[in-house]
Design an enzyme around this catalytic site. Structure first.
Site, PDB file in Angstrom:
ATOM      1  CB  SER A 114      -1.003  -0.028   1.209  1.00  0.00           C
ATOM      2  OG  SER A 114      -0.236  -0.116   2.576  1.00  0.00           O
ATOM      3  CD  GLU A 130      -4.738  10.586  16.078  1.00  0.00           C
ATOM      4  OE1 GLU A 130      -4.075   9.832  16.706  1.00  0.00           O
ATOM      5  OE2 GLU A 130      -5.303  11.660  16.714  1.00  0.00           O
ATOM      6  CG  HIS A 140      -1.480   3.776   4.398  1.00  0.00           C
ATOM      7  ND1 HIS A 140      -2.258   3.320   5.421  1.00  0.00           N
ATOM      8  CD2 HIS A 140      -1.228   2.805   3.637  1.00  0.00           C
ATOM      9  CE1 HIS A 140      -2.119   1.820   5.527  1.00  0.00           C
ATOM     10  NE2 HIS A 140      -1.588   1.639   4.325  1.00  0.00           N
TER      11      HIS A 140
END
Length: 306
Positions: free
Chosen positions: A5, A209, A213
């Site tokens: 990711s 939060e 990422h």
């Protein structure tokens, strides 16, 4: 590109701000280079193979193609469908990617994992980075130090060892992003990540939060740093690297999706180059005093209304 990711393409509708650095990478090359990003959220080197995703990439590799390989975040996780061990199964999977890339005439580039933003002496329990998308902004001030603490352990060492053993191009993405985040400090580093207060972004009404990422800004900063590292170790790509002031793309791969907004944000009196990656665009209004040059990709064009 294959990875997780931190590298992957993300949905960009409804002003969603999450981006992987690989999603931003096309904006740092001329049209001579095509970035084909196959990274997927939540995948480890194991699950990327087991789900058939690596085979899809293998079938596309042509002689002279580069394959950027970056895993680690999810190989660390305890779930059996993702977990690998550094010095063992993790190394074996990375070696498989390298070997099979070369068998097809491709050129592998191996990276280790980018850092998590962790200034706590002991990182918070984290069995799945994907769960961070469910976090909400609390406003609570956490006790953090001034030194970025590693969360990856041997998973950042293993890729370097594999690269050495297989004579593979290696980019120390962990060091690059460590130096970036450490330099920005405890508060400044939040600007790279999915840290949003309630109401700051319409797609995340309760805020978030997330120290793993990247947001639009963070992905572009990291992509810009890593493309320069790639250019250092792959001289053949160096002449195609570009750093534009602003990058506009209709598919979220730029740091703007609105061309007029990019023009409006450009400073007065300073030469500014705006790269337009794709899409059809009406010529924007350029205020007097702004020195803007537009650089259109072959996938972008002006639309003239009659």
């Amino acid at each position: 590109m294959i990875g997780d990711s931190t590298m992957a393409n993300k949905p960009y509708d409804n002003e969603k701000p999450e981006r992987g650095w690989g999603m931003a990478l096309q904006g740092f090359f001329t049209d001579d280079i095509i970035v084909d990003n196959h990274a997927v959220n939540g995948r480890s080197s194991k699950s990327f193979i087991d789900e058939g995703r690596w085979q899809v990439v293998c079938d596309k590799i042509k002689p002279g193609d580069y394959v950027i390989i970056q895993f680690g975040h999810n190989d660390e996780k305890p779930k059996e469908d993702r977990h690998t061990d550094p010095g063992s199964t993790f190394d074996a999977n990375l070696t498989k990617f390298i070997t099979e890339t070369r068998e097809r005439g491709g050129i592998p580039i191996l990276m280790n994992a980018v850092v998590r933003r962790n200034f706590e002496v002991k990182a918070a329990a984290n069995d799945d980075d994907e769960k961070l998308r469910d976090t909400q902004f609390t406003g609570q001030v956490k006790k953090e130090g001034t030194v970025l603490i590693d969360t990856h352990g041997d998973y950042i060492i293993a890729p370097r060892n594999v690269a050495s053993a297989t004579n593979t191009i290696f980019v120390d993405a962990n060091k690059v992003t460590h130096d970036l985040e450490q330099g920005l400090g405890v508060e400044g580093s939040k600007k790279l990540h999915m840290w949003f207060k309630p109401g700051e972004n319409p797609s995340i009404p309760k805020g978030r939060e997330d120290n793993t990422h990247y947001n639009v800004y963070g992905a572009h900063v990291v992509a810009g740093l890593l493309v320069d590292e790639i250019a250092k170790v792959v001289p053949a790509l160096r002449k195609y690297v570009r750093h534009y002031d602003y990058i506009v793309a209709s598919d979220g791969k730029g740091n703007y999706m609105d061309l007029q907004k990019a023009v409006d944000d450009a400073p007065y009196g300073k030469k500014t180059v705006i790269r337009i990656l794709n899409g059809e665009w009406k010529k924007p209004r350029v205020p007097k005093g702004k020195k803007i040059k537009f650089s259109l990709s072959q996938n972008a064009k002006w639309v003239y209304l009659i």
